[in-house]
Design an enzyme around this catalytic site. Sequence first.
Site, short mmCIF file in Angstrom:
data_model
loop_
_atom_site.label_atom_id
_atom_site.label_comp_id
_atom_site.label_asym_id
_atom_site.label_seq_id
_atom_site.Cartn_x
_atom_site.Cartn_y
_atom_site.Cartn_z
N PRO A 78 10.17 -4.74 0.90
CA PRO A 78 11.23 -4.59 1.90
C PRO A 78 10.67 -4.46 3.31
O PRO A 78 9.62 -3.85 3.52
CB PRO A 78 11.94 -3.30 1.48
CG PRO A 78 10.89 -2.52 0.77
CD PRO A 78 10.04 -3.53 0.07
N ASP A 116 -2.41 -1.65 10.23
CA ASP A 116 -2.64 -1.68 8.79
C ASP A 116 -3.31 -2.98 8.32
O ASP A 116 -3.71 -3.07 7.15
CB ASP A 116 -1.31 -1.53 8.03
CG ASP A 116 -0.74 -0.13 8.13
OD1 ASP A 116 -1.45 0.78 8.59
OD2 ASP A 116 0.43 0.05 7.74
N GLY A 173 9.81 -0.77 5.25
CA GLY A 173 9.74 0.11 4.10
C GLY A 173 8.54 1.02 4.06
O GLY A 173 8.43 1.88 3.18
N LYS A 217 0.85 -1.20 0.00
CA LYS A 217 0.00 0.00 0.00
C LYS A 217 0.88 1.23 0.00
O LYS A 217 2.05 1.21 0.39
CB LYS A 217 -0.94 0.01 1.22
CG LYS A 217 -0.26 -0.03 2.59
CD LYS A 217 0.29 1.30 3.08
CE LYS A 217 0.96 1.17 4.44
NZ LYS A 217 1.74 2.39 4.84
#
Length: 287
Positions: free
Chosen positions: A98, A140, A101, A15
């Site tokens: 990653p 998230d 990230g 995202k």
Amino acid sequence: MPAAPRTLTLPAPAKLNRMLHIVGRRQDGYHELQTLFQIIDLCDYLSITLRQDGVIELITPMDGVAHADNLIVRAATLLQQASGTPLGASIMIEKHLPMGGGLGGGSSNAATVLKGLNRLWQLGLSDTTLAELGITLGADVPVFIHGRSAWAEGVGEQLTPITLDTPWFVVIHPHVSVSTRKVFQDPELTRDSHPITMARALQGGAPEWRNDCEAIVKKRYPPIAEALDWLAQYAPSQLTGTGACLFAAFDSQQAAQAVAAELTGQHWHAWVARGLNTSPLQDALGC
């Protein structure tokens, strides 16, 4: 009736935070946010195989992450305990996103495991129930469970599905890892942005489409500041989440690819990704 599958191979998409405002801090230390989540077509891939013995096995461990601490294992164990199923799973991951990230990779992995095991174990749980479990793993996770671009408030769990434009993005990782915890604990972090309405946020553009974490991250991580300045030569650049990844939007795939090609030989990694409004995980599961 066809037999239930024994193995599922599913995407775990990234995202971007098209904007991120920090509007307050709660007594429990968590921050009140306003953000626009957009799914992109950059993904990890997980293969999940049904086991009858109740064992949760991660076949492809991640460097520096203990088995029990891995969000993939934690998600599977959480769902197993919450549902009371005697079944287990062996899980493999093809990692592209990653760590550290700001692309939501760990949360997306957890969401894919929850949705995949819900199907493999034939639990029949709703996305709402899975999201309620997922929020205990990370703020998230629910957006990846529901699989839609969304306006989010609270700590990121109060989601309203939206439709965003779907440009092509250049996403850069400057090969540093950012600690979300350290960013949110930084005494210089601004925590008093004035709340705005979803309608105003969806109008886009400055000053609404900014990231309140960016100033702190640029100060603490010079390689990120360097990459933001480099990308800003071509289009307005911005941090996603607490970083380390950053992005800029382009009107066409060709324009994005031309900019990414300029990074050949640089010490950063770049991807060209398409903005989406529906997660490829939803498509893979036929949701």
